[in-house]
Design a protein around this motif. Structure first.
Motif, PDB file in Angstrom:
ATOM      1  N   ALA A 171       8.125  49.927 111.015  1.00 28.88           N
ATOM      2  CA  ALA A 171       9.346  49.581 110.277  1.00 28.88           C
ATOM      3  C   ALA A 171       9.186  48.362 109.359  1.00 28.88           C
ATOM      4  O   ALA A 171       9.311  48.474 108.146  1.00 28.88           O
ATOM      5  N   GLU A 172       8.881  47.210 109.933  1.00 28.73           N
ATOM      6  CA  GLU A 172       8.906  45.972 109.126  1.00 28.73           C
ATOM      7  C   GLU A 172       8.017  46.039 107.897  1.00 28.73           C
ATOM      8  O   GLU A 172       8.443  45.710 106.787  1.00 28.73           O
ATOM      9  N   TRP A 173       6.769  46.469 108.113  1.00 29.85           N
ATOM     10  CA  TRP A 173       5.807  46.450 106.987  1.00 29.85           C
ATOM     11  C   TRP A 173       6.157  47.481 105.930  1.00 29.85           C
ATOM     12  O   TRP A 173       5.581  47.486 104.849  1.00 29.85           O
ATOM     13  N   VAL A 200       7.189  48.073 116.143  1.00 34.18           N
ATOM     14  CA  VAL A 200       8.289  47.819 115.197  1.00 34.18           C
ATOM     15  C   VAL A 200       7.733  47.276 113.874  1.00 34.18           C
ATOM     16  O   VAL A 200       8.182  47.648 112.791  1.00 34.18           O
ATOM     17  N   MET A 201       6.717  46.428 113.984  1.00 32.48           N
ATOM     18  CA  MET A 201       6.091  45.913 112.749  1.00 32.48           C
ATOM     19  C   MET A 201       5.446  47.042 111.956  1.00 32.48           C
ATOM     20  O   MET A 201       5.717  47.225 110.773  1.00 32.48           O
ATOM     21  N   GLU A 202       4.587  47.803 112.660  1.00 32.40           N
ATOM     22  CA  GLU A 202       3.814  48.856 111.970  1.00 32.40           C
ATOM     23  C   GLU A 202       4.702  49.939 111.383  1.00 32.40           C
ATOM     24  O   GLU A 202       4.498  50.381 110.257  1.00 32.40           O
ATOM     25  N   ASN A 243      15.955  38.534 104.453  1.00 29.43           N
ATOM     26  CA  ASN A 243      15.261  38.275 105.716  1.00 29.43           C
ATOM     27  C   ASN A 243      14.882  39.606 106.366  1.00 29.43           C
ATOM     28  O   ASN A 243      15.587  40.599 106.210  1.00 29.43           O
ATOM     29  N   ILE A 244      13.763  39.599 107.079  1.00 30.39           N
ATOM     30  CA  ILE A 244      13.412  40.772 107.893  1.00 30.39           C
ATOM     31  C   ILE A 244      13.662  40.400 109.349  1.00 30.39           C
ATOM     32  O   ILE A 244      13.200  39.379 109.824  1.00 30.39           O
ATOM     33  N   HIS A 245      14.437  41.255 110.038  1.00 31.35           N
ATOM     34  CA  HIS A 245      14.734  41.009 111.458  1.00 31.35           C
ATOM     35  C   HIS A 245      14.248  42.212 112.276  1.00 31.35           C
ATOM     36  O   HIS A 245      14.536  43.354 111.912  1.00 31.35           O
ATOM     37  N   PRO A 246      13.554  41.967 113.399  1.00 28.14           N
ATOM     38  CA  PRO A 246      12.940  43.082 114.128  1.00 28.14           C
ATOM     39  C   PRO A 246      13.856  43.792 115.125  1.00 28.14           C
ATOM     40  O   PRO A 246      13.483  44.015 116.271  1.00 28.14           O
ATOM     41  N   SER A 247      15.073  44.129 114.691  1.00 34.11           N
ATOM     42  CA  SER A 247      15.939  45.005 115.500  1.00 34.11           C
ATOM     43  C   SER A 247      16.893  45.691 114.542  1.00 34.11           C
ATOM     44  O   SER A 247      16.956  45.350 113.353  1.00 34.11           O
ATOM     45  N   SER A 279       6.092  31.320 108.941  1.00 37.99           N
ATOM     46  CA  SER A 279       5.812  30.343 110.000  1.00 37.99           C
ATOM     47  C   SER A 279       4.582  30.706 110.815  1.00 37.99           C
ATOM     48  O   SER A 279       4.061  29.868 111.549  1.00 37.99           O
ATOM     49  N   GLY A 280       4.168  31.978 110.758  1.00 37.46           N
ATOM     50  CA  GLY A 280       3.135  32.413 111.702  1.00 37.46           C
ATOM     51  C   GLY A 280       2.020  33.219 111.082  1.00 37.46           C
ATOM     52  O   GLY A 280       1.431  32.850 110.063  1.00 37.46           O
ATOM     53  N   GLY A 281       1.773  34.367 111.686  1.00 31.27           N
ATOM     54  CA  GLY A 281       0.626  35.196 111.319  1.00 31.27           C
ATOM     55  C   GLY A 281       0.669  35.756 109.913  1.00 31.27           C
ATOM     56  O   GLY A 281      -0.363  36.008 109.304  1.00 31.27           O
ATOM     57  N   GLY A 282       1.857  36.008 109.422  1.00 36.67           N
ATOM     58  CA  GLY A 282       1.984  36.453 108.038  1.00 36.67           C
ATOM     59  C   GLY A 282       1.652  37.912 107.791  1.00 36.67           C
ATOM     60  O   GLY A 282       1.264  38.275 106.674  1.00 36.67           O
ATOM     61  N   THR A 283       1.858  38.770 108.802  1.00 38.75           N
ATOM     62  CA  THR A 283       1.570  40.188 108.546  1.00 38.75           C
ATOM     63  C   THR A 283       2.599  40.786 107.589  1.00 38.75           C
ATOM     64  O   THR A 283       2.267  41.691 106.821  1.00 38.75           O
ATOM     65  N   ASN A 284       3.814  40.296 107.621  1.00 43.34           N
ATOM     66  CA  ASN A 284       4.805  40.782 106.649  1.00 43.34           C
ATOM     67  C   ASN A 284       4.462  40.301 105.241  1.00 43.34           C
ATOM     68  O   ASN A 284       4.614  41.040 104.273  1.00 43.34           O
ATOM     69  N   LEU A 285       3.993  39.061 105.133  1.00 41.78           N
ATOM     70  CA  LEU A 285       3.506  38.565 103.840  1.00 41.78           C
ATOM     71  C   LEU A 285       2.388  39.477 103.339  1.00 41.78           C
ATOM     72  O   LEU A 285       2.360  39.872 102.160  1.00 41.78           O
ATOM     73  N   LEU A 325      12.341  35.689 103.450  1.00 36.97           N
ATOM     74  CA  LEU A 325      12.026  35.082 104.745  1.00 36.97           C
ATOM     75  C   LEU A 325      11.220  36.111 105.534  1.00 36.97           C
ATOM     76  O   LEU A 325      11.740  37.159 105.921  1.00 36.97           O
ATOM     77  N   ALA A 326       9.942  35.810 105.738  1.00 42.20           N
ATOM     78  CA  ALA A 326       9.050  36.763 106.402  1.00 42.20           C
ATOM     79  C   ALA A 326       8.534  36.115 107.684  1.00 42.20           C
ATOM     80  O   ALA A 326       7.416  35.615 107.738  1.00 42.20           O
ATOM     81  N   GLY A 327       9.403  36.085 108.700  1.00 36.76           N
ATOM     82  CA  GLY A 327       9.023  35.437 109.952  1.00 36.76           C
ATOM     83  C   GLY A 327       9.120  33.926 109.845  1.00 36.76           C
ATOM     84  O   GLY A 327       8.317  33.206 110.417  1.00 36.76           O
ATOM     85  N   PHE A 328      10.141  33.443 109.103  1.00 35.23           N
ATOM     86  CA  PHE A 328      10.324  32.001 108.919  1.00 35.23           C
ATOM     87  C   PHE A 328      11.270  31.500 110.005  1.00 35.23           C
ATOM     88  O   PHE A 328      12.393  31.991 110.131  1.00 35.23           O
TER      89      PHE A 328
HETATM   90  C1  GRF Z   1       8.239  39.529 112.563  1.00 32.75           C
HETATM   91  O1  GRF Z   1       8.483  40.258 113.738  1.00 32.75           O
HETATM   92  C2  GRF Z   1       9.537  39.290 111.856  1.00 32.75           C
HETATM   93  O2  GRF Z   1      10.419  40.348 111.922  1.00 32.75           O
HETATM   94  C3  GRF Z   1      10.066  38.140 112.644  1.00 32.75           C
HETATM   95  O3  GRF Z   1       8.924  37.332 112.876  1.00 32.75           O
HETATM   96  C4  GRF Z   1       7.760  38.133 112.882  1.00 32.75           C
HETATM   97  C5  GRF Z   1       6.813  37.594 111.848  1.00 32.75           C
HETATM   98  O4  GRF Z   1       5.542  38.139 111.892  1.00 32.75           O
HETATM   99  N1  GRF Z   1      11.185  37.544 112.016  1.00 32.75           N
HETATM  100  P1  GRF Z   1       4.496  37.847 110.735  1.00 32.75           P
HETATM  101  O5  GRF Z   1       4.316  36.344 110.609  1.00 32.75           O
HETATM  102  O6  GRF Z   1       4.993  38.469 109.469  1.00 32.75           O
HETATM  103  O7  GRF Z   1       3.218  38.493 111.203  1.00 32.75           O
END
Ligand code: GRF
Length: 215
Positions: free
Chosen positions: A180-182, A176-178, A108-112, A9-15, A87-90
């Protein structure tokens, strides 16, 4: 080869983290078939285009009802051969018919660290605002399978991240992104692509060699 649909849905850093991991070999046996966004302006779509990955946009706003959107959304996905939906920030609720059609094949990735700061209302910065308001010293991220609930599916991987004095929601979100998520999103995809994730009685086991180990 596991074919992925990455929903954004957004910036797509997880993508981006997933694309990079495929490119540098941290993910083997998987490729991105399509990137789908509900937001035409999502920078994530630009990232997909730069890599010549097929991309689509479908938004509930362009349908008379959620029911019509849900049907069109499922039909669009079925235009592609997809083994795993990521689901990467969807930010759109996944229709029940999609969850049924792709049972145990949506992550899905959840930031907690689930079960903290998750469920209805906990998305984006709100998750980190909640963690800071509660004063937790450790937060993190979770990759989980998607079931009918909100953030209730079986947990695949988690990684802890320290909360530091003076953190703002934005600063904590970035850490958290840098940290953990990525890392854990590509890692989870790699484990699934290599047949190392087993679901039994609602729990995930990561297989190592011949045995199995619950995480
Ligand atoms: C991330 O924090 C993810 O965990 C959350 O939405 C954000 C998406 O960021 N569900 P991005 O679009 O991947 O940059």
């Amino acid at each position: 080869m596991l074919k992925l649909a990455v929903l954004v849905s957004g910036g797509g850093t997880n993508l981006q983290a997933v694309m990079d991991a495929i490119e540098d070999g941290r993910i083997t046996g998987a490729g991105i078939e399509v990137v789908i966004s509900n937001n035409a302006n999502a920078y994530a779509l630009e990232r997909a285009k730069q890599k010549n990955i097929k991309n689509e946009c479908i938004s509930p706003k362009n349908f008379a009802s959620r029911e019509e959107f849900n049907q069109a959304f499922l039909a669009k996905l079925k235009d592609y051969t997809v083994d795993l939906i990521v689901l990467a920030g969807f930010l759109v609720v996944i229709p029940p018919e999609m969850i049924a059609a792709y049972k145990d094949r949506i992550i899905n990735i959840h930031p907690s660290l689930i079960p903290s700061f998750c469920g209805k209302g906990y998305y984006g910065l709100k998750v980190h605002e909640g963690a800071l308001a509660r004063g937790v010293k450790v937060t993190g991220a979770t990759v989980h399978f998607v079931d009918e609930g909100t953030d209730t599916g079986p947990i695949i991987l988690q990684k802890a991240v320290a909360v530091e004095e003076g953190d703002t929601p934005e600063v904590l979100q970035r850490r958290v992104m840098e940290e953990a998520e990525w890392k854990i999103l590509p890692e989870a995809i790699n484990l699934i692509a290599n047949g190392r994730v087993k679901l039994e009685d609602g729990k995930v086991y990561i297989t190592k060699g011949n045995g199995k180990e619950q995480v």
